[in-house]
Design a protein around this motif. Sequence first.
Motif, PDB file in Angstrom:
ATOM      1  N   THR A   2       0.818  -1.212   0.000  1.00  0.00           N
ATOM      2  CA  THR A   2       0.000   0.000   0.000  1.00  0.00           C
ATOM      3  C   THR A   2       0.848   1.255   0.000  1.00  0.00           C
ATOM      4  OG1 THR A   2      -0.143  -0.036   2.416  1.00  0.00           O
ATOM      5  CG2 THR A   2      -1.909  -1.146   1.181  1.00  0.00           C
ATOM      6  N   SER A   3       2.056   1.156   0.515  1.00  0.00           N
ATOM      7  CA  SER A   3       2.986   2.283   0.505  1.00  0.00           C
ATOM      8  C   SER A   3       4.396   1.746   0.662  1.00  0.00           C
ATOM      9  CB  SER A   3       2.668   3.266   1.636  1.00  0.00           C
ATOM     10  OG  SER A   3       2.783   2.619   2.877  1.00  0.00           O
ATOM     11  N   GLU A   4       5.369   2.575   0.286  1.00  0.00           N
ATOM     12  CA  GLU A   4       6.746   2.106   0.320  1.00  0.00           C
ATOM     13  C   GLU A   4       7.690   3.300   0.392  1.00  0.00           C
ATOM     14  OE1 GLU A   4       9.645  -0.671  -2.478  1.00  0.00           O
ATOM     15  OE2 GLU A   4       7.592  -0.325  -3.052  1.00  0.00           O
ATOM     16  N   THR A   5       8.767   3.143   1.156  1.00  0.00           N
ATOM     17  CA  THR A   5       9.851   4.122   1.152  1.00  0.00           C
ATOM     18  C   THR A   5      11.124   3.389   0.778  1.00  0.00           C
ATOM     19  OG1 THR A   5      10.454   3.853   3.479  1.00  0.00           O
ATOM     20  CG2 THR A   5       8.753   5.482   2.990  1.00  0.00           C
ATOM     21  N   SER A   6      12.067   4.124   0.220  1.00  0.00           N
ATOM     22  CA  SER A   6      13.300   3.462  -0.218  1.00  0.00           C
ATOM     23  C   SER A   6      14.449   3.625   0.776  1.00  0.00           C
ATOM     24  CB  SER A   6      13.719   3.999  -1.585  1.00  0.00           C
ATOM     25  OG  SER A   6      13.929   5.391  -1.509  1.00  0.00           O
ATOM     26  N   ASP A   7      14.416   4.668   1.589  1.00  0.00           N
ATOM     27  CA  ASP A   7      15.522   4.891   2.521  1.00  0.00           C
ATOM     28  C   ASP A   7      14.987   5.422   3.837  1.00  0.00           C
ATOM     29  OD1 ASP A   7      18.064   5.017   3.532  1.00  0.00           O
ATOM     30  OD2 ASP A   7      18.558   6.915   2.567  1.00  0.00           O
ATOM     31  N   PRO A   8      14.760   4.587   4.815  1.00  0.00           N
ATOM     32  CA  PRO A   8      15.025   3.140   4.830  1.00  0.00           C
ATOM     33  C   PRO A   8      13.946   2.377   4.065  1.00  0.00           C
ATOM     34  CG  PRO A   8      14.034   3.793   6.900  1.00  0.00           C
ATOM     35  CD  PRO A   8      14.225   5.053   6.093  1.00  0.00           C
ATOM     36  N   ALA A   9      14.304   1.185   3.625  1.00  0.00           N
ATOM     37  CA  ALA A   9      13.390   0.368   2.843  1.00  0.00           C
ATOM     38  C   ALA A   9      12.337  -0.263   3.747  1.00  0.00           C
ATOM     39  CB  ALA A   9      14.168  -0.714   2.097  1.00  0.00           C
ATOM     40  N   VAL A  10      11.118   0.220   3.654  1.00  0.00           N
ATOM     41  CA  VAL A  10       9.988  -0.345   4.394  1.00  0.00           C
ATOM     42  C   VAL A  10       8.764  -0.303   3.496  1.00  0.00           C
ATOM     43  CG1 VAL A  10      10.827   0.244   6.711  1.00  0.00           C
ATOM     44  CG2 VAL A  10       9.432   1.870   5.460  1.00  0.00           C
ATOM     45  N   ALA A  11       7.803  -1.177   3.783  1.00  0.00           N
ATOM     46  CA  ALA A  11       6.582  -1.226   2.983  1.00  0.00           C
ATOM     47  C   ALA A  11       5.362  -1.221   3.895  1.00  0.00           C
ATOM     48  CB  ALA A  11       6.581  -2.478   2.117  1.00  0.00           C
ATOM     49  N   ASN A  12       4.217  -0.884   3.321  1.00  0.00           N
ATOM     50  CA  ASN A  12       2.938  -0.864   4.026  1.00  0.00           C
ATOM     51  C   ASN A  12       2.953   0.062   5.233  1.00  0.00           C
ATOM     52  OD1 ASN A  12       1.903  -2.750   2.168  1.00  0.00           O
ATOM     53  ND2 ASN A  12       2.817  -4.412   3.333  1.00  0.00           N
ATOM     54  N   VAL A  13       3.448   1.245   5.029  1.00  0.00           N
ATOM     55  CA  VAL A  13       3.540   2.248   6.081  1.00  0.00           C
ATOM     56  C   VAL A  13       2.289   3.120   6.033  1.00  0.00           C
ATOM     57  CG1 VAL A  13       4.869   4.204   6.960  1.00  0.00           C
ATOM     58  CG2 VAL A  13       6.043   2.270   5.888  1.00  0.00           C
ATOM     59  N   ASP A  14       1.642   3.315   7.187  1.00  0.00           N
ATOM     60  CA  ASP A  14       0.477   4.196   7.254  1.00  0.00           C
ATOM     61  C   ASP A  14       0.861   5.589   7.748  1.00  0.00           C
ATOM     62  OD1 ASP A  14      -1.404   2.223   6.464  1.00  0.00           O
ATOM     63  OD2 ASP A  14      -1.432   1.434   8.505  1.00  0.00           O
ATOM     64  N   HIS A  15       1.840   5.636   8.640  1.00  0.00           N
ATOM     65  CA  HIS A  15       2.267   6.900   9.244  1.00  0.00           C
ATOM     66  C   HIS A  15       3.682   6.692   9.781  1.00  0.00           C
ATOM     67  CE1 HIS A  15       1.092  10.817  11.102  1.00  0.00           C
ATOM     68  NE2 HIS A  15       2.159  10.540  11.833  1.00  0.00           N
ATOM     69  N   ALA A  16       4.544   7.658   9.555  1.00  0.00           N
ATOM     70  CA  ALA A  16       5.933   7.537  10.019  1.00  0.00           C
ATOM     71  C   ALA A  16       6.198   8.528  11.153  1.00  0.00           C
ATOM     72  CB  ALA A  16       6.899   7.806   8.871  1.00  0.00           C
ATOM     73  N   LEU A  17       7.037   8.138  12.074  1.00  0.00           N
ATOM     74  CA  LEU A  17       7.540   9.024  13.119  1.00  0.00           C
ATOM     75  C   LEU A  17       9.000   9.313  12.819  1.00  0.00           C
ATOM     76  CD1 LEU A  17       6.187   7.454  16.435  1.00  0.00           C
ATOM     77  CD2 LEU A  17       5.352   9.486  15.263  1.00  0.00           C
TER      78      LEU A  17
END
Length: 82
Positions: A2-17
């Motif tokens: 559903t979502s993805e970041t490359s740095d750091p590599a994570v997937a299925n993120v709804d909200h980041a701190l």
Amino acid sequence: RTSETSDPAVANVDHALLVFALASPPFEPMQVSKFLVSMEASGLPFTIVLNKADLVPESERQERAEQLRAWGYEPVLLSCET
């Protein structure tokens, strides 16, 4: 995914701190701005947390919070100790 970041590599993120220390190590505006640019590019909602607030004077807490507000963010200040 559903979502993805490359740095750091994570997937299925709804909200980041994004958690940054105000001391030990010291707050680095350039480093913070790099993370903010990355998060803005990802399109994910995020919250900025300034930790170790008990280790710096009130004036520095206010200065850092106002700096982030000037950039358009409302930081959460906290201390794990207090």
